[in-house]
Scaffold this motif. Sequence first.
Motif, PDB file in Angstrom:
ATOM      1  N   UNK A 109       0.791  -1.226   0.000  1.00  0.00           N
ATOM      2  CA  UNK A 109       0.000   0.000   0.000  1.00  0.00           C
ATOM      3  C   UNK A 109       0.827   1.281   0.000  1.00  0.00           C
ATOM      4  N   UNK A 110       2.137   1.173  -0.083  1.00  0.00           N
ATOM      5  CA  UNK A 110       2.972   2.375  -0.073  1.00  0.00           C
ATOM      6  C   UNK A 110       3.746   2.502  -1.380  1.00  0.00           C
ATOM      7  N   UNK A 111       3.823   3.721  -1.881  1.00  0.00           N
ATOM      8  CA  UNK A 111       4.624   3.990  -3.082  1.00  0.00           C
ATOM      9  C   UNK A 111       6.069   4.310  -2.734  1.00  0.00           C
ATOM     10  N   UNK A 112       6.360   4.557  -1.446  1.00  0.00           N
ATOM     11  CA  UNK A 112       7.704   5.004  -1.075  1.00  0.00           C
ATOM     12  C   UNK A 112       8.491   4.004  -0.239  1.00  0.00           C
ATOM     13  N   UNK A 113       7.841   3.007   0.344  1.00  0.00           N
ATOM     14  CA  UNK A 113       8.562   1.993   1.108  1.00  0.00           C
ATOM     15  C   UNK A 113       7.832   0.659   0.998  1.00  0.00           C
ATOM     16  N   UNK A 114       8.510  -0.406   1.373  1.00  0.00           N
ATOM     17  CA  UNK A 114       7.888  -1.723   1.295  1.00  0.00           C
ATOM     18  C   UNK A 114       7.092  -1.947   2.579  1.00  0.00           C
ATOM     19  N   UNK A 115       5.788  -1.808   2.466  1.00  0.00           N
ATOM     20  CA  UNK A 115       4.917  -2.140   3.588  1.00  0.00           C
ATOM     21  C   UNK A 115       3.647  -2.775   3.063  1.00  0.00           C
ATOM     22  N   UNK A 116       2.964  -3.463   3.957  1.00  0.00           N
ATOM     23  CA  UNK A 116       1.782  -4.217   3.558  1.00  0.00           C
ATOM     24  C   UNK A 116       0.649  -3.977   4.541  1.00  0.00           C
ATOM     25  N   UNK A 117      -0.546  -3.872   4.016  1.00  0.00           N
ATOM     26  CA  UNK A 117      -1.739  -3.919   4.843  1.00  0.00           C
ATOM     27  C   UNK A 117      -2.039  -5.400   5.037  1.00  0.00           C
ATOM     28  N   UNK A 118      -1.964  -5.858   6.283  1.00  0.00           N
ATOM     29  CA  UNK A 118      -2.177  -7.275   6.605  1.00  0.00           C
ATOM     30  C   UNK A 118      -3.589  -7.471   7.149  1.00  0.00           C
ATOM     31  N   UNK A 119      -4.299  -8.401   6.553  1.00  0.00           N
ATOM     32  CA  UNK A 119      -5.623  -8.792   7.025  1.00  0.00           C
ATOM     33  C   UNK A 119      -5.583 -10.310   7.156  1.00  0.00           C
ATOM     34  N   UNK A 120      -5.610 -10.784   8.394  1.00  0.00           N
ATOM     35  CA  UNK A 120      -5.476 -12.228   8.561  1.00  0.00           C
ATOM     36  C   UNK A 120      -6.164 -12.709   9.829  1.00  0.00           C
ATOM     37  N   UNK A 121      -6.498 -13.990   9.799  1.00  0.00           N
ATOM     38  CA  UNK A 121      -7.083 -14.660  10.948  1.00  0.00           C
ATOM     39  C   UNK A 121      -6.228 -15.863  11.279  1.00  0.00           C
ATOM     40  N   UNK A 122      -5.830 -15.959  12.542  1.00  0.00           N
ATOM     41  CA  UNK A 122      -5.104 -17.132  13.024  1.00  0.00           C
ATOM     42  C   UNK A 122      -6.138 -18.137  13.524  1.00  0.00           C
ATOM     43  N   UNK A 123      -6.316 -19.208  12.775  1.00  0.00           N
ATOM     44  CA  UNK A 123      -7.282 -20.257  13.120  1.00  0.00           C
ATOM     45  C   UNK A 123      -6.549 -21.376  13.839  1.00  0.00           C
ATOM     46  N   UNK A 124      -6.837 -21.531  15.133  1.00  0.00           N
ATOM     47  CA  UNK A 124      -6.114 -22.503  15.951  1.00  0.00           C
ATOM     48  C   UNK A 124      -6.776 -23.877  15.909  1.00  0.00           C
ATOM     49  N   UNK A 125      -5.930 -24.918  15.957  1.00  0.00           N
ATOM     50  CA  UNK A 125      -6.413 -26.295  15.904  1.00  0.00           C
ATOM     51  C   UNK A 125      -5.898 -27.116  17.077  1.00  0.00           C
ATOM     52  N   UNK A 126      -5.273 -26.465  18.045  1.00  0.00           N
ATOM     53  CA  UNK A 126      -4.583 -27.182  19.108  1.00  0.00           C
ATOM     54  C   UNK A 126      -5.205 -26.918  20.479  1.00  0.00           C
ATOM     55  N   UNK A 127      -5.373 -27.990  21.257  1.00  0.00           N
ATOM     56  CA  UNK A 127      -5.787 -27.897  22.653  1.00  0.00           C
ATOM     57  C   UNK A 127      -7.104 -27.174  22.853  1.00  0.00           C
ATOM     58  N   UNK A 128      -7.194 -26.426  23.955  1.00  0.00           N
ATOM     59  CA  UNK A 128      -8.455 -25.751  24.272  1.00  0.00           C
ATOM     60  C   UNK A 128      -8.767 -24.623  23.295  1.00  0.00           C
ATOM     61  N   UNK A 129      -7.797 -24.210  22.487  1.00  0.00           N
ATOM     62  CA  UNK A 129      -8.012 -23.141  21.504  1.00  0.00           C
ATOM     63  C   UNK A 129      -8.513 -23.661  20.157  1.00  0.00           C
ATOM     64  N   UNK A 130      -8.632 -24.981  20.022  1.00  0.00           N
ATOM     65  CA  UNK A 130      -9.116 -25.584  18.788  1.00  0.00           C
ATOM     66  C   UNK A 130     -10.475 -24.989  18.409  1.00  0.00           C
ATOM     67  N   UNK A 131     -10.575 -24.446  17.200  1.00  0.00           N
ATOM     68  CA  UNK A 131     -11.818 -23.843  16.730  1.00  0.00           C
ATOM     69  C   UNK A 131     -11.940 -22.357  17.026  1.00  0.00           C
ATOM     70  N   UNK A 132     -11.001 -21.804  17.772  1.00  0.00           N
ATOM     71  CA  UNK A 132     -11.009 -20.373  18.075  1.00  0.00           C
ATOM     72  C   UNK A 132     -10.053 -19.649  17.132  1.00  0.00           C
ATOM     73  N   UNK A 133     -10.252 -18.348  16.973  1.00  0.00           N
ATOM     74  CA  UNK A 133      -9.439 -17.580  16.027  1.00  0.00           C
ATOM     75  C   UNK A 133      -9.176 -16.180  16.558  1.00  0.00           C
ATOM     76  N   UNK A 134      -8.032 -15.630  16.154  1.00  0.00           N
ATOM     77  CA  UNK A 134      -7.646 -14.247  16.451  1.00  0.00           C
ATOM     78  C   UNK A 134      -7.504 -13.520  15.126  1.00  0.00           C
ATOM     79  N   UNK A 135      -8.083 -12.325  15.029  1.00  0.00           N
ATOM     80  CA  UNK A 135      -8.028 -11.540  13.786  1.00  0.00           C
ATOM     81  C   UNK A 135      -7.082 -10.353  13.927  1.00  0.00           C
ATOM     82  N   UNK A 136      -6.282 -10.137  12.882  1.00  0.00           N
ATOM     83  CA  UNK A 136      -5.268  -9.085  12.835  1.00  0.00           C
ATOM     84  C   UNK A 136      -5.572  -8.185  11.648  1.00  0.00           C
ATOM     85  N   UNK A 137      -5.395  -6.892  11.832  1.00  0.00           N
ATOM     86  CA  UNK A 137      -5.542  -5.926  10.736  1.00  0.00           C
ATOM     87  C   UNK A 137      -4.589  -4.780  11.014  1.00  0.00           C
ATOM     88  N   UNK A 138      -3.616  -4.572  10.129  1.00  0.00           N
ATOM     89  CA  UNK A 138      -2.695  -3.473  10.375  1.00  0.00           C
ATOM     90  C   UNK A 138      -1.603  -3.369   9.337  1.00  0.00           C
TER      91      UNK A 138
END
Length: 190
Positions: A109-138
């Motif tokens: 998203x920048x014409x002057x430096x290498x940067x990225x707009x990140x839109x992602x979800x961490x979908x967990x499959x392990x232990x008590x977090x299985x099926x839960x997700x954390x969303x990141x935007x920045x």
Amino acid sequence: MAPQSLIFFLLLSCYALTSVAGKDTEFGRPLDRETIGLHKKEKLSHFTFYWHQKMVGNNATSASIVPPISKYSNSTAFGLVQIFDNPLTLGPKLNSKLVGRAEGLFASTSQSEVDFLMIQTFNFIEGKYNGSAISILGRNVAFAKIRELPVVGGSGLFRFAKGYAVVTTYFEDPKTRDAIIEYNVYVSHY
């Protein structure tokens, strides 16, 4: 029908129509915190995992869907859009224990430096977090040694999550653009 019954029926109909019409125009309403789970004590959790991006070969986990604008293709890659479904592991090696997948996209998203707009979800499959997700935007400034990305929400155990992720490049191949990124995620949730 007697005139009094007719008047009562008309008044009742008008009230019912007004009540229904009022529901259609209601945009927001107060909620009881307990009904949506916000009465519980807020928890603070820390997660460390590695994000593996593989750009080439049969097992590629990331793909460009929009190429960079040609005049920026060798400098900032401005205009590039990429989607991914990257494994998340406990250690930096790909054969480390798989704890989830990062699904999303990033755009240059920048014409002057290498940067990225990140839109992602961490979908967990392990232990008590299985099926839960954390969303990141920045904004992720690619050549900064350490970057911070905001946690903007989640699902499952991470409903109403907030926090941030400290992002560090562990390995990057400039030819293939394969990368291993360490994420330290600090998240407040109920």
